[in-house]
Write a protein that holds these residues in place. Structure first.
Motif, mmCIF file in Angstrom:
data_model
loop_
_atom_site.group_PDB
_atom_site.id
_atom_site.type_symbol
_atom_site.label_atom_id
_atom_site.label_comp_id
_atom_site.label_asym_id
_atom_site.label_seq_id
_atom_site.Cartn_x
_atom_site.Cartn_y
_atom_site.Cartn_z
ATOM 1 N N GLY A 173 7.231 4.168 5.066
ATOM 2 C CA GLY A 173 5.789 4.413 4.937
ATOM 3 C C GLY A 173 5.183 3.679 5.976
ATOM 4 O O GLY A 173 3.981 4.249 6.578
ATOM 5 N N PHE A 174 5.679 3.341 5.991
ATOM 6 C CA PHE A 174 4.672 1.445 6.961
ATOM 7 C C PHE A 174 4.717 2.443 8.445
ATOM 8 O O PHE A 174 3.496 2.306 9.620
ATOM 9 N N SER A 197 0.925 -1.201 0.040
ATOM 10 C CA SER A 197 0.011 0.044 -0.388
ATOM 11 C C SER A 197 0.924 0.981 -0.305
ATOM 12 O O SER A 197 0.186 2.370 -0.159
ATOM 13 N N TYR A 198 2.678 1.092 0.010
ATOM 14 C CA TYR A 198 3.201 2.359 0.166
ATOM 15 C C TYR A 198 3.837 2.357 -1.079
ATOM 16 O O TYR A 198 4.302 1.216 -1.783
ATOM 17 N N GLN A 199 4.605 3.900 -1.313
ATOM 18 C CA GLN A 199 4.800 3.652 -2.012
ATOM 19 C C GLN A 199 6.491 3.112 -2.392
ATOM 20 O O GLN A 199 7.085 3.040 -1.892
ATOM 21 N N ASN A 257 3.136 6.136 9.746
ATOM 22 C CA ASN A 257 1.295 5.653 9.224
ATOM 23 C C ASN A 257 0.781 4.946 10.789
ATOM 24 O O ASN A 257 0.323 4.294 10.574
ATOM 25 N N ARG A 269 8.623 1.952 1.117
ATOM 26 C CA ARG A 269 8.016 1.266 2.039
ATOM 27 C C ARG A 269 7.834 1.094 3.512
ATOM 28 O O ARG A 269 6.209 0.652 3.880
#
Length: 884
Positions: free
Chosen positions: A397-398, A388-390, A401, A394
């Protein structure tokens, strides 16, 4: 911001620094003092124009007298919380004793609390007089207030740089304090991910049974400060007394154990003490191996074989073998200790194994139980969520988040933060990444993972646990082991290695308890499930909440059908009707492509892809496979069946659906002849045909040239509700065809387990067959039963039979009366008659000893019709007065 604003802002930050230092020192927290040394360096560089100012401990450990120094400006600083005259005297005295005037022309004593009102002690005057450089207490003893005062004399650009630095550091400090206050909530985010794994049943608490070896390894890796005594325990077993005794007999010099006893009994309380201790002990062990290794059998690893000082003297030749044996054992002990040290210092714990071996359950159990019990801070990352992340960000992003995470823009900032948290906890900070094979862009993520692991290895207190399916790792991630950090990786390639029978029994019981499956399983059924984790999962889910009664065997066809039904039942209504046809489409595509390992679902409809993704997420029916390289494969989903026999079952179901005639079925089966899937597809086609009463399919299977062999292989899978008299006739025919011993053994082994006489195929078929054999045929039949197909020596069967009889004759009264049926004891009487004289006597004595048991009396009656003379003779001996 103008000049006054810069000065005011700096003054506020420095005033806060002094306040926090005083408060922490009052609470007994003096570790802040060493941190402050580095904190002040950028400020002092600007204020005193010393561009190369650095911590002197970076140049030389425990550098004397001063903490900070600049070789270019020749200015040095002693940073202290002790503002007394005695401290200043001590600093100046050491400065003079170590000749530091040759390096520095100026020394400042900077107290980070408050200095005295005046410094007039005679001892201070004497120290200043002895100092070869100028020192004025009025100007060279400083505190925070003096630093603030000096700000006013700085040019605006320097003020601006100092203010920017202080603002940045205190913003970071405030974020850290806020994060520390909310750390529990931040870590709860990982627990929420564990809860998701529980709901999806990828993680089933209470059922994971790790091997002792893996359990010990992961404990040492994740919490070395708690388990370091394992190294000490290993070293305490290293003693040279026996070795030296033999060396003396061999007229060779003794070897002294030089591992420091203080090191063996040390108790490092912090990681700052643990890491150098491990290095020291590892170095000491290496030296010991250099002395002991040449005496061992593995002398090549240690620079060559030991050369006795007396040459080939008789005394040496007498003791040499024993010395080599003891030395080899000692090298093993020392190497084991080194392995423990290496494991504790490793940064990456990598688990690779095939699908269905319990990787997710292992790491979830690790986070949910061990890390929680030891209060180890941890982030748990299900790798599929990284999709779900760029790309390339990733992991960042995780982690970011999380509403309680500090706002950082790089992974290094987070790792630095986590390292500080770990330091405060006195425990490593763990990052667990489960299932990296589930990240879509494997090649791209491989590069990101390398960067992440490389970054982790730069922080003392951060460790990573990673899991991956072995075929994905070997194909896409194996280059991780070629990176500079590869020596920091500990790899586990089989979670089930060396699992004991007790662990397997506990695993089976845990599964059945969790899924609330009750009933009795035969020994064969238990063994079947204990040795196949995927089948155990399928069985447990298929019978969840049920009482299965007594199960003598596992009928896979029925099991697969029930499992698929239960899985599809929980699908959304719009997908229920499409789920099984999607599986049929998958196997049809495999048949068309003549590829039964993987298939792309690129051309499937959106609903069909949705079905596939739901089954892949469960990882029991379908699993994702490696996407072929190349631009044309970008975004493609390639899948396979997790369990090969389930694939064969679905292919067989597709054949049954299309079986309009025996000719059609024959054609379908013939097309698979020679393929690896043929045996499995044939098996389930026949079983499904029997169950569903599909005459055309039954006719096609039974008309096969090799049907009898297939039948002998698969009769144990024919459920009781479809067994018929024709099956009884076929089994009798197989038992009679001793020209095919493999078939005879399989059929007999199947019938011995069938104690339920309510089923048509049961052990009585075997007993009746044995009773009808004459002496010669009876002996041949028993010989076949106890001959291994790989035997080269003709007499091996006799030893195997004798051993079997001996083991049974050691039975207790409980085993006689409860654990075995009369029919089983009848079989035992038959085979005992062909055993050796001693074993026959033991069998007769066993029956005579427990003559009052109804079980054995019934067994005798079952055998009495036998034609074979040896069996009749054994019965007569049991019933004779001597036997009784």
């Amino acid at each position: 911001m103008n000049r006054d604003e810069y000065i005011n802002s700096c003054a506020r930050y420095l005033g806060r620094l002094g306040h926090e230092i005083r408060a922490l020192n009052a609470a007994g927290r003096f570790d802040i003092n060493s941190v402050t040394e580095d904190f002040l360096i950028p400020i002092l560089r600007e204020m005193f124009e010393c561009p190369e100012l650095q911590n002197q401990n970076e140049i030389q450990q425990n550098f004397p007298s001063v903490d900070l120094g600049c070789r270019e400006s020749k200015i040095s600083f002693q940073v202290t919380t002790d503002a007394s005259s005695d401290k200043v005297v001590k600093t100046l005295t050491k400065f003079q004793e170590h000749g530091l005037e040759q390096v520095f022309e100026r020394v400042y004593v900077l107290t980070i609390t408050e200095k005295q009102a005046s410094y007039t002690a005679k001892s201070l005057g004497a120290a200043i007089s002895a100092l070869p450089i100028k020192f004025d207490p009025a100007t060279d003893i400083l505190d925070i207030n003096d630093i603030v005062s000096r700000l006013k004399g700085l040019v605006t650009p320097r003020l601006e740089r100092i203010e920017a630095y202080l603002a940045s550091e205190f913003t970071r400090r405030d974020q850290h304090l806020q994060f520390r206050a909310q750390l529990d909530k931040f870590l709860e985010f990982s627990q929420s991910k564990i809860d998701v794994e529980k709901r999806s049943k990828k993680y089933i608490p209470n059922i994971f049974v790790e091997t002792h070896k893996i359990k010990e390894e992961v404990r040492l890796f994740t919490h070395p400060l708690f388990f370091f005594r394992k190294v000490q325990d290993a070293l305490k077993r290293v003693r040279y007394s026996d070795l030296n005794f033999l060396l003396t007999l061999g007229k060779e010099p003794e070897i002294s154990l030089e591992i420091n006893s203080e090191a063996v009994s040390a108790a490092p309380a912090t990681f700052a003490e643990l890491w150098p201790w491990l290095i020291e002990v590892d170095s000491a062990i290496e030296k010991e191996l250099g002395k002991i290794g040449p005496l061992s059998w593995n002398y090549e690893e240690y620079g060559g074989k030991y050369a006795p000082t007396k040459g080939d003297a008789t005394s040496w030749s007498i003791v040499r073998f024993r010395i080599e044996s003891i030395a080899t054992g000692l090298t093993w002990l020392l190497q084991d200790a080194r392995s423990l040290i290496r494991l504790m210092r490793n940064k990456i714990f990598l688990i690779t194994s095939m699908a269905g071996q319990g990787k997710t359950n292992f790491v979830c159990d690790l986070v949910d139980r061990q890390f929680r019990a030891f209060e180890l801070p941890c982030i748990f990352i299900p790798a599929r969520e990284l999709n779900s992340y760029q790309p390339r960000q990733r992991l960042l992003g995780f982690i970011s988040n999380n509403r309680y995470a500090p706002s950082f823009s790089s992974i290094h900032q987070y790792l630095g933060f986590f390292n500080e948290v770990a330091g405060e906890f006195g425990k490593p900070f763990l990052v667990v990444i489960d299932g990296i094979n589930e990240v879509n862009a494997l090649d791209e993520f491989n590069d990101e993972l390398k960067d992440f692991c490389s970054a982790v290895c730069q922080y003392d207190l951060i460790k990573v646990v990673i899991t991956c399916r072995s075929e994905f790792f070997d194909e896409k991630y194996s280059s991780l082991l070629d990176e500079p950090f590869s020596d920091q990786v500990h790899r586990v390639m089989d979670l089930r290695a060396k699992m004991t029978d007790a662990s397997k029994r506990r695993l089976l019981r845990s599964y059945l308890d969790h899924f609330q499956v009750t009933g009795r399983l035969s020994g064969a059924a238990k063994a079947f499930l204990q040795n196949d984790l995927l089948l155990l999962r399928i069985f447990s889910e298929s019978h969840e909440g049920q009482d299965v009664g007594y199960l003598s065997d596992i009928y896979k066809g029925d099991l697969f059908e029930e499992f698929l039904r239960r899985k599809i039942e929980v699908f959304p209504e719009r997908l229920k009707a499409k789920a099984f046809p999607t599986l049929i489409k998958i196997v049809s595509s495999m048949l068309e492509a003549d590829d039964f390992s993987t298939i792309s679902v690129r051309n499937f409809s959106d609903d069909e892809k949705d079905v596939v993704l739901r089954l892949v997420a469960d990882d029991v029916i379908l699993r994702q496979e490696i996407t072929p390289a190349g631009l044309s494969s970008l975004g493609e989903l390639v899948i396979s069946f997790t369990y090969d026999e389930l694939r064969d079952f679905v292919i067989a179901y597709s054949f049954i659906q299309d079986a309009g005639s025996a000719e059609t079925m024959n054609r379908s089966l013939s097309n698979l002849s020679g393929r690896p899937v043929f045996e499995g597809v044939y098996r389930y086609t026949y079983l499904l045909a029997r169950k569903l009463g599909m005459k055309a399919a039954i006719e096609a299977c039974e008309g096969s040239d090799d049907f009898v062999n297939h039948y002998a292989l698969n009769v144990h899978l024919v459920p009781p509700n479809v067994q018929n008299l024709q099956d009884v006739e076929r089994l009798n025919a197989i038992l009679a065809e001793t020209a095919f011993p493999d078939r005879v053994r399989r059929a007999a082994a199947f019938l011995i387990r069938r104690a339920n006489l309510a089923e048509l195929l049961n052990i009585n078929i075997l007993i009746e067959h044995l009773n009808g054999l004459d002496t010669a045929d009876h002996n041949d039949f028993v010989r076949i039963l106890f001959t291994d197909r790989n035997d080269f020596a003709l007499g091996n069967w006799q030893g195997r039979l004798n051993q079997f009889v001996e083991q049974v004759c050691d039975a207790s009264a409980d085993e006689v009366s409860e654990d075995r049926s009369p029919e089983w004891w009848a079989f035992f009487l038959h085979v005992s008659s062909s055993a050796g004289w001693f074993e026959r006597e033991s069998a007769a004595g066993l029956f005579a000893k427990y003559a009052s048991h109804a079980t054995l009396n019934t067994a005798l009656r079952l055998v009495e019709p036998t034609k074979a003379t040896p069996v009749r003779a054994l019965i007569a001996e049991i019933q004779s007065p001597r036997g009784k």
